[in-house]
Scaffold this active site. Structure first.
Site, PDB file in Angstrom:
ATOM      1  N   ALA A  94      27.587  26.296 -14.310  1.00  0.00           N
ATOM      2  CA  ALA A  94      27.206  26.404 -15.020  1.00  0.00           C
ATOM      3  C   ALA A  94      28.648  26.554 -16.223  1.00  0.00           C
ATOM      4  O   ALA A  94      28.608  26.334 -17.963  1.00  0.00           O
ATOM      5  CB  ALA A  94      25.903  27.269 -15.567  1.00  0.00           C
ATOM      6  N   ASP A 142      30.380  23.585 -16.978  1.00  0.00           N
ATOM      7  CA  ASP A 142      29.547  22.449 -17.816  1.00  0.00           C
ATOM      8  C   ASP A 142      29.464  22.796 -19.348  1.00  0.00           C
ATOM      9  O   ASP A 142      29.725  22.091 -20.455  1.00  0.00           O
ATOM     10  CB  ASP A 142      28.402  22.960 -17.912  1.00  0.00           C
ATOM     11  CG  ASP A 142      27.443  22.072 -16.134  1.00  0.00           C
ATOM     12  OD1 ASP A 142      28.236  21.042 -16.118  1.00  0.00           O
ATOM     13  OD2 ASP A 142      26.345  21.683 -15.858  1.00  0.00           O
ATOM     14  N   SER A 158      28.808   8.516 -13.474  1.00  0.00           N
ATOM     15  CA  SER A 158      27.945  10.157 -13.612  1.00  0.00           C
ATOM     16  C   SER A 158      26.792   9.378 -15.314  1.00  0.00           C
ATOM     17  O   SER A 158      27.097   9.083 -15.754  1.00  0.00           O
ATOM     18  CB  SER A 158      28.878  10.891 -13.637  1.00  0.00           C
ATOM     19  OG  SER A 158      29.709  11.005 -14.451  1.00  0.00           O
ATOM     20  N   LYS A 185      16.778  16.479 -11.338  1.00  0.00           N
ATOM     21  CA  LYS A 185      18.060  16.188 -10.865  1.00  0.00           C
ATOM     22  C   LYS A 185      18.267  16.491  -9.961  1.00  0.00           C
ATOM     23  O   LYS A 185      18.779  18.208  -9.912  1.00  0.00           O
ATOM     24  CB  LYS A 185      18.990  16.236 -11.903  1.00  0.00           C
ATOM     25  CG  LYS A 185      20.352  15.705 -11.578  1.00  0.00           C
ATOM     26  CD  LYS A 185      20.955  16.023 -12.996  1.00  0.00           C
ATOM     27  CE  LYS A 185      23.317  15.280 -13.253  1.00  0.00           C
ATOM     28  NZ  LYS A 185      23.803  16.620 -11.604  1.00  0.00           N
ATOM     29  N   ARG A 192      30.886   9.085  -3.455  1.00  0.00           N
ATOM     30  CA  ARG A 192      31.166   8.880  -4.825  1.00  0.00           C
ATOM     31  C   ARG A 192      32.786   8.645  -4.872  1.00  0.00           C
ATOM     32  O   ARG A 192      33.019   7.725  -5.616  1.00  0.00           O
ATOM     33  CB  ARG A 192      30.782   9.960  -5.990  1.00  0.00           C
ATOM     34  CG  ARG A 192      31.059   9.426  -7.171  1.00  0.00           C
ATOM     35  CD  ARG A 192      29.930   9.432  -7.732  1.00  0.00           C
ATOM     36  NE  ARG A 192      30.477  11.067  -8.618  1.00  0.00           N
ATOM     37  CZ  ARG A 192      29.651  11.180  -9.715  1.00  0.00           C
ATOM     38  NH1 ARG A 192      28.738  10.547 -10.514  1.00  0.00           N
ATOM     39  NH2 ARG A 192      30.056  12.878  -9.925  1.00  0.00           N
ATOM     40  N   GLU A 209      21.148  11.218  -3.434  1.00  0.00           N
ATOM     41  CA  GLU A 209      21.724  12.505  -3.295  1.00  0.00           C
ATOM     42  C   GLU A 209      21.623  13.188  -1.854  1.00  0.00           C
ATOM     43  O   GLU A 209      20.911  12.790  -1.416  1.00  0.00           O
ATOM     44  CB  GLU A 209      20.918  13.706  -4.397  1.00  0.00           C
ATOM     45  CG  GLU A 209      21.876  14.840  -4.805  1.00  0.00           C
ATOM     46  CD  GLU A 209      22.975  14.104  -5.360  1.00  0.00           C
ATOM     47  OE1 GLU A 209      23.008  13.046  -5.892  1.00  0.00           O
ATOM     48  OE2 GLU A 209      23.548  15.312  -6.244  1.00  0.00           O
ATOM     49  N   LYS A 263      15.990   8.022 -17.213  1.00  0.00           N
ATOM     50  CA  LYS A 263      15.779   6.768 -17.312  1.00  0.00           C
ATOM     51  C   LYS A 263      15.350   5.551 -18.286  1.00  0.00           C
ATOM     52  O   LYS A 263      14.393   5.963 -18.076  1.00  0.00           O
ATOM     53  CB  LYS A 263      16.556   6.457 -16.334  1.00  0.00           C
ATOM     54  CG  LYS A 263      16.621   6.709 -15.632  1.00  0.00           C
ATOM     55  CD  LYS A 263      17.140   6.601 -13.909  1.00  0.00           C
ATOM     56  CE  LYS A 263      17.710   6.545 -12.522  1.00  0.00           C
ATOM     57  NZ  LYS A 263      17.803   6.456 -11.102  1.00  0.00           N
ATOM     58  N   LYS A 319      19.850  18.686 -19.293  1.00  0.00           N
ATOM     59  CA  LYS A 319      19.969  20.184 -18.524  1.00  0.00           C
ATOM     60  C   LYS A 319      19.601  21.294 -19.052  1.00  0.00           C
ATOM     61  O   LYS A 319      18.990  21.568 -19.710  1.00  0.00           O
ATOM     62  CB  LYS A 319      21.266  20.473 -18.249  1.00  0.00           C
ATOM     63  CG  LYS A 319      22.577  19.575 -18.046  1.00  0.00           C
ATOM     64  CD  LYS A 319      22.150  19.761 -16.067  1.00  0.00           C
ATOM     65  CE  LYS A 319      23.697  19.288 -15.645  1.00  0.00           C
ATOM     66  NZ  LYS A 319      25.174  19.537 -15.515  1.00  0.00           N
TER      67      LYS A 319
HETATM   68  S1  IVH Z   1      20.202   9.027 -11.200  1.00  0.00           S
HETATM   69  C1  IVH Z   1      24.306   7.038 -13.470  1.00  0.00           C
HETATM   70  N1  IVH Z   1      18.784  10.499 -10.132  1.00  0.00           N
HETATM   71  O1  IVH Z   1      23.289  12.741 -10.742  1.00  0.00           O
HETATM   72  C2  IVH Z   1      24.152   7.645 -12.026  1.00  0.00           C
HETATM   73  N2  IVH Z   1      21.134  10.995  -9.976  1.00  0.00           N
HETATM   74  O2  IVH Z   1      25.545  13.351 -13.051  1.00  0.00           O
HETATM   75  C3  IVH Z   1      21.792   7.420 -12.279  1.00  0.00           C
HETATM   76  N3  IVH Z   1      21.807  13.337  -8.923  1.00  0.00           N
HETATM   77  O3  IVH Z   1      26.288  10.770 -10.022  1.00  0.00           O
HETATM   78  C4  IVH Z   1      21.661   8.183 -10.960  1.00  0.00           C
HETATM   79  N4  IVH Z   1      20.008  13.839  -8.993  1.00  0.00           N
HETATM   80  O4  IVH Z   1      25.003  12.237  -7.920  1.00  0.00           O
HETATM   81  C5  IVH Z   1      19.608   9.731 -10.665  1.00  0.00           C
HETATM   82  N5  IVH Z   1      17.365  12.032  -9.434  1.00  0.00           N
HETATM   83  C6  IVH Z   1      18.746  11.480  -9.427  1.00  0.00           C
HETATM   84  C7  IVH Z   1      19.081  12.569  -9.447  1.00  0.00           C
HETATM   85  C8  IVH Z   1      20.777  12.122  -9.553  1.00  0.00           C
HETATM   86  C9  IVH Z   1      21.221  13.830  -8.300  1.00  0.00           C
HETATM   87  C10 IVH Z   1      23.076  12.999  -9.232  1.00  0.00           C
HETATM   88  C11 IVH Z   1      23.572  11.531  -8.946  1.00  0.00           C
HETATM   89  C12 IVH Z   1      24.567  11.405  -9.897  1.00  0.00           C
HETATM   90  C13 IVH Z   1      24.478  12.725 -10.966  1.00  0.00           C
HETATM   91  C14 IVH Z   1      24.806  12.270 -12.255  1.00  0.00           C
END
Ligand code: IVH
Length: 678
Positions: A35, A38, A83, A116, A137, A184, A300, A324
């Site tokens: 945090a 960030d 990311s 997330k 990654r 993840e 998304k 966040k």
């Molecule tokens: S979608 C372009 N879905 O968060 C990357 N990512 O900050 C799109 N993450 O690199 C990823 N939970 O490691 C996606 N439900 C989720 C996620 C997730 C954790 C992580 C992932 C990604 C990072 C992005």
């Protein structure tokens, strides 16, 4: 901030963030919370947004995390692992939606959101349905081959099958050719806690959080150890050579599950930002019940063609964001360290900050307790500090980040500051104590002064609670702070030499009658340094209630006419002193309720009045309240702006004299009745 100051700040932020990243991603150690990091990254990206020509290719905002460790074979990803840009709050979600709708009209018609997960990203490659390779990654382009380790994760099938026969028959095509599933790797909280408990029992070092432990585990060279640690994998993406085979993210999740991997059950699609925001709010609490840690949601564009067309900026796709939740920690800059003198003469240093959002509320000050604590933290004016909320309520400074310190800053010197901020007082630090106190102001003397002020005519105007009675009460030990007077009984007083039956009853009645003071009088009565009667009145007018005043920001206080930085900081310091907050809570508990102050407009708007002497219709406060309800404004002393001096029995000589000198109109109780009933 001007450009050269921004350039300097940007450089320092980058150094600090890079150091954090190196420790976090390469050494699997944490030098500060995510945090806090960030918060620094957010500040950096905002500065870079403001001064785009200061962006350099090596800025932490311009690349994806981590340098691959040298212990594993490097693998180039089939497609870059990107990311996400962070957003905080509804406005930023809306701004993102507006931005992409402008580029591709209708882009947000169907949105997809999931929690997330707080773990590490991994790409798992299946060739003809067979688990073939797993890659971290890394820097987004090149990752590390952790195939042997990921093979031990039980939730990852070694062979894809269409487990769910009821789903779309097209899924069988994912069993031939190359199917890459990204997701993840997380460690469930319960596994993390069990491992840490075992480490503790064995006297081994503890891991900071599940994410660190998961990352550390996946880089272990011995797969047996990995197997023993019970990691989990949740998929969030599926890649095929022909992207049209995976049309939407909602389909992606169905497919991942049908093929035998875990994907979040909570992911949902939305057709409006309102519905999305409701989901976001709902998950703020619910996420705490998930078996793994989450710090937000991923949102998304559901349609993957649109998502692709929206493209990539820097390291992140335009079509997705990470929402966040309010961080429990944040970084901010110490604007000043002001010293508050409490009721016992104790000096408490208080840091004032640039407002920062911590756990959902704006924080702009925190008690630093004493000079030793300041020395321990080495907090200085101008420092960037990490702040958090203790027990989720009281803001505290966790640490100062010396790397972000402005050049030429000096350690905080309590004695020099006391002399500067309180030139009229002398201080001492009794042996063995950490607190500086006003010299000679033993607790009782200081308290007596505060109580006398509280009861004085311009404050709560408590009849017969003058200097001598105050000293008797304080000496008796019955009263240890101004709120204690409300618990006094006639019996208590009869035990003291000064009181007889009648005088004791009179004082107790007068005290009890003062429980609903007007707000300006109460604010004045608190004895906040630099807050005289006029300032108290101005504050009451602007803030209306004590709660509002107590929560006011420095900016809001400075915006009040006639209040400058010194006064505003003194008010802020007073309300951030824990002692004072305790006192306010005690007043409330004992039924002292300052009346909310509404700037009423009515037939008497524009009329300023002062009351002197006793009135037959009731107490002066009651009369004043009736006038105020009609729009008039009560003043505590006669000034050239006074419209009427209302004169009752036995008026105060000085008020009369001043009114006569300034040719202010005098009115008696009969005229007052006329005014009230007009
Ligand atoms: S979608 C372009 N879905 O968060 C990357 N990512 O900050 C799109 N993450 O690199 C990823 N939970 O490691 C996606 N439900 C989720 C996620 C997730 C954790 C992580 C992932 C990604 C990072 C992005």
């Amino acid at each position: 901030m001007n450009k050269s100051a921004a350039a300097e700040r940007i450089l320092k932020l980058r150094t600090q963030i890079n150091e954090y990243r190196y420790h976090y991603h390469v050494l699997d150690e944490s030098i500060m919370s995510e945090a806090a990091a960030d918060s620094l990254k957010h500040e950096l990206s905002q500065l870079e947004e403001q001064f785009p020509d200061l962006i350099t290719a090596d800025s932490p905002t311009q690349r994806v995390a981590g340098t691959p460790s040298s212990r594993f074979t490097k693998i180039t990803h089939s497609q870059r692992m990107l990311s996400l840009n962070d957003v905080f709050g509804r406005d930023e979600v809306q701004a993102w939606a507006d931005r992409i709708n402008k580029l591709t009209p209708g882009a947000t018609t169907e949105l997809f959101a999931d929690t997330k997960m707080d773990g590490l990203a991994c790409a798992i490659v299946y060739i003809d349905g067979v688990f073939t390779q797993a890659v971290t990654r890394g820097d987004g382009t090149v990752g590390e081959d952790v195939t042997a380790n990921v093979r031990t994760i039980e939730s990852v099938p070694l062979q894809l099958r269409v487990f769910d026969k009821t789903s779309n028959p097209d899924l069988a095509r994912f069993l031939t050719g190359r199917t890459e599933i990204r997701g993840e790797i997380v460690m469930l909280r319960k596994n993390f806690e069990a491992l840490n408990a075992a480490n503790e029992a064995a006297g081994k070092p503890l891991f900071a959080n599940p994410r660190n432990l998961a990352a550390g585990t996946i880089r272990q060279l011995d797969p047996k150890l990995v197997a023993a640690r019970h990691l989990n994998f949740y998929g969030y993406d599926l890649l095929r050579d022909d992207p049209t085979e995976v049309p939407t993210y909602s389909f992606t999740y169905q497919a991942i599950r049908a093929l035998g991997l875990a994907a979040s059950q909570h992911a949902t699609t939305f057709t409006s930002i309102d519905a999305l925001m409701a989901f976001i709010e709902q998950w703020d609490q619910k996420r705490k019940t998930l078996p793994f840690n989450t710090d937000g949601l991923v949102v998304k564009v559901d349609n993957r063609t649109t998502y692709r067309e929206l493209g990539i900026v820097g390291k992140a796709p335009r079509g997705a964001i990470a929402f966040k939740y309010a961080a429990e920690e944040a970084t901010t800059i110490v604007k000043d360290i002001v010293i508050s003198i409490g009721r016992t003469g104790a000096a408490t240093p208080i840091a004032t900050f640039d407002p920062a959002l911590v756990a959902g509320t704006t924080v702009q000050h925190a008690s630093l307790h004493n000079a030793d604590e300041i020395a321990r933290l080495d907090v200085r004016v101008g420092d960037t500090v990490i702040i958090y909320k203790a027990g989720d309520i009281i803001p505290k400074v966790q640490e100062s980040l010396p790397k972000l310190r402005p050049a030429g800053s000096k350690p905080f010197n309590m004695e020099a500051e006391l002399a500067r901020q309180y030139p009229e007082l002398e201080f001492e630090r009794p042996e063995g104590e950490v607190i500086y106190r006003v010299k000679g102001a033993t607790g009782p003397l200081f308290l007596a002064k505060a109580l006398e002020h509280y009861a004085s005519k311009s404050a709560l105007d408590i009849d017969t609670l003058g200097e001598k009675n105050v000293i008797a009460l304080v000496d008796s030990g019955f009263v240890t702070d101004p709120a204690d007077i409300y618990i006094l009984t006639v019996e208590n007083l009869l035990g003291l030499d000064r009181f007889g039956e009648i005088s004791a009853r009179k004082l107790v009645d007068a005290i009890q009658a003062s429980k609903t003071p007007t707000l300006p009088r109460f604010i004045y009565a608190l004895g906040i340094r630099h807050v005289g009667e006029q300032t108290a009145l101005d504050l009451a007018e602007v803030f209306g209630t004590l709660e509002n005043l107590s929560a006011a920001t420095l900016e809001q206080l400075e915006a009040v006419e006639g209040i400058g930085t010194v006064v505003a900081e003194s008010i802020l310091a007073w309300f951030s002193d824990d002692d004072n907050q305790d006192l306010l809570a005690k007043f409330t508990h004992l039924g002292v309720r300052p009346q909310p102050f509404a700037k009423t407009t009515g037939p008497l708007t524009g009329v300023n009045f002062v009351i002197t002497g006793t009135l037959e219709m009731g107490s002066r406060d009651q009369a004043a309240a009736r006038l105020v309800a009609l729009g008039a404004k009560e003043q505590n002393s006669v000034t050239k702006d006074t419209t009427y001096l209302i004169v009752g029995e036995n008026p105060g000589g000085s008020k009369l004299a001043k009114a006569e000198k300034l040719k202010i109109q005098l009115i008696d109780e009969q005229r007052l009745e006329g005014l009230l009933n007009a």
